[in-house]
Design a protein around this motif. Structure first.
Motif, mmCIF file in Angstrom:
data_model
loop_
_atom_site.group_PDB
_atom_site.id
_atom_site.type_symbol
_atom_site.label_atom_id
_atom_site.label_comp_id
_atom_site.label_asym_id
_atom_site.label_seq_id
_atom_site.Cartn_x
_atom_site.Cartn_y
_atom_site.Cartn_z
ATOM 1 N N VAL A 84 30.476 -6.446 -10.304
ATOM 2 C CA VAL A 84 29.100 -6.541 -10.783
ATOM 3 C C VAL A 84 29.110 -5.724 -12.065
ATOM 4 O O VAL A 84 28.916 -4.509 -12.056
ATOM 5 N N THR A 85 29.399 -6.378 -13.170
ATOM 6 C CA THR A 85 29.643 -5.664 -14.423
ATOM 7 C C THR A 85 28.418 -4.898 -14.906
ATOM 8 O O THR A 85 28.552 -3.824 -15.473
ATOM 9 N N ALA A 86 27.224 -5.419 -14.672
ATOM 10 C CA ALA A 86 26.012 -4.748 -15.135
ATOM 11 C C ALA A 86 25.798 -3.406 -14.436
ATOM 12 O O ALA A 86 25.132 -2.525 -14.965
ATOM 13 N N LEU A 87 26.377 -3.249 -13.246
ATOM 14 C CA LEU A 87 26.235 -1.996 -12.497
ATOM 15 C C LEU A 87 27.513 -1.168 -12.518
ATOM 16 O O LEU A 87 27.567 -0.080 -11.941
ATOM 17 N N GLY A 88 28.571 -1.681 -13.150
ATOM 18 C CA GLY A 88 29.826 -0.950 -13.219
ATOM 19 C C GLY A 88 30.569 -0.899 -11.895
ATOM 20 O O GLY A 88 31.287 0.053 -11.628
ATOM 21 N N LEU A 89 30.405 -1.922 -11.067
ATOM 22 C CA LEU A 89 31.058 -1.966 -9.758
ATOM 23 C C LEU A 89 32.206 -2.955 -9.771
ATOM 24 O O LEU A 89 32.088 -4.039 -10.343
#
Length: 131
Positions: A84-89
């Motif tokens: 989940v790139t927007a959350l850095g996961l």
């Protein structure tokens, strides 16, 4: 000749300094004591976070609200990385070993859950405003 004496003097000073530094006792600071957390007052428990558990890929979006703890398991039939790139996961996934993404929903938005190598979206996490 004077250059050699000067060089010998500098080396001797460095050696004396190293020996002196190694033999000087060190000061140890007092241990830092952190106050113990206050015991809970009976009848006044804080609000527990809502835990949202979901599995992807799925037919529906994962829905949560700001303040929730979100735990998403992602299965895939090949080795890949779920992200989940927007959350850095990001977490690895393999056949028979699901990836588990756990995070605090601290902001509202729609976040794509993708497989990095397969370049495929497996779902969406929809975090709404609290209230």
């Amino acid at each position: 000749m004077a250059g050699r004496r000067l060089l010998l003097f500098v080396v001797l000073l460095i050696a004396i300094g190293a020996v002196a530094n190694a033999t000087v006792p060190r000061e140890e600071g007092a241990p830092v004591r952190r106050p113990a957390p206050a015991p809970p007052v009976p009848g006044q428990a804080g609000p527990a976070a809502n835990v949202v558990v979901a599995r992807l890929p799925g037919r529906k979006d994962v829905r949560a609200t700001v303040g929730d703890v979100v735990r998403v398991e992602v299965a895939h039939d090949a080795a890949d990385v779920v992200q989940v790139t927007a959350l850095g996961l990001s977490e690895p996934v393999e056949p028979g070993i699901d990836a588990e993404l756990v995070f605090d929903a601290d902001r509202a938005g729609r976040f794509a859950v993708t497989l990095r190598d397969a370049q495929r979206r497996v779902g969406t996490i929809d975090v709404g405003e609290a209230g």
